[in-house]
Write an enzyme that holds these catalytic residues in place. Structure first.
Site, PDB file in Angstrom:
ATOM      1  N   ASP A 162       0.831  -1.211   0.000  1.00  0.00           N
ATOM      2  CA  ASP A 162       0.000   0.000   0.000  1.00  0.00           C
ATOM      3  C   ASP A 162       0.865   1.262   0.000  1.00  0.00           C
ATOM      4  OD1 ASP A 162      -2.435   1.302  -0.193  1.00  0.00           O
ATOM      5  OD2 ASP A 162      -2.852   1.234   1.954  1.00  0.00           O
ATOM      6  N   ILE A 163       1.882   1.277  -0.848  1.00  0.00           N
ATOM      7  CA  ILE A 163       2.724   2.471  -0.981  1.00  0.00           C
ATOM      8  C   ILE A 163       1.918   3.538  -1.721  1.00  0.00           C
ATOM      9  CG2 ILE A 163       4.810   3.419  -2.084  1.00  0.00           C
ATOM     10  CD1 ILE A 163       5.462   1.676   0.327  1.00  0.00           C
TER      11      ILE A 163
END
Length: 193
Positions: A47-48
């Site tokens: 979830d960058i």
């Protein structure tokens, strides 16, 4: 946990506008150092995005929100749940058979980093027009069926190449965090040129 008082890259973008390439090179290097550390320990963040990268009072960045991170097996098994933020998901996350066969969380982190840096440079999410807020299906179609976005011609050749290395549609063609740490864009010291 350490208190990080500078907000996120998302809030920094909203407050101060787009980022210079010099600042983006520093951000990229620091995020890549974190990703290289995680990936070497078989952990994919998954979830960058600008909202998950914190900024310290002295301007350094730190990866946050490990709520959907995953310990990857030796075989890089497919992840059967759609976790994370769909706008930053890689093409193989939506359609693994068309883009590399298996979901590779490490390569997906690199895709998300490329989109993050692109967004910080242009001021809006790369696949959309400024201010556009599409639904899940629109995002999935743009990510899977459109060509990867390209930076404007105002971007340097090094930065354009760096982002291109992150945004390869085929997951196996994307550079790893360790490889990207050797890229001239993040290795270049503007003080010496």
């Amino acid at each position: 946990m350490e208190y990080v008082d500078g907000g996120t890259l998302e809030t920094a973008l909203a407050r101060g506008g787009t980022f210079s390439e010099e600042r983006l090179a520093t951000v990229a290097r620091e995020v890549l150092e974190g990703l290289a550390y995680l990936h070497a320990r078989n952990i994919a963040h998954r979830d960058i995005k600008p909202a998950n990268i914190l900024v310290t009072s002295d301007g350094r960045v730190k990866i946050a929100d490990f709520g959907v991170s995953k310990l990857m097996c030796r075989t890089l098994e497919a992840c059967n749940s759609y976790v994370g933020t769909c706008a930053y998901m890689s093409p193989e996350r939506f359609d693994p058979d068309a883009y590399g066969g298996n979901y590779n969380g490490f390569a997906a982190d690199i895709w998300s980093l490329g989109l993050t840096l692109f967004e910080l440079f242009v001021g809006h999410f790369p696949f959309l027009q400024a201010g556009q807020r599409p639904d899940w299906v629109t995002l999935m179609c743009a990510i899977c069926f459109a060509d990867p976005p390209t930076l404007p011609h105002t971007a340097s050749a090094k930065f354009r190449n760096f982002v291109d290395c992150c945004l390869k549609k085929e997951s196996a063609e994307r550079w790893s965090a360790a490889q990207l740490l050797t890229h001239p864009f993040v290795c270049h010291d503007p003080k010496t040129s």
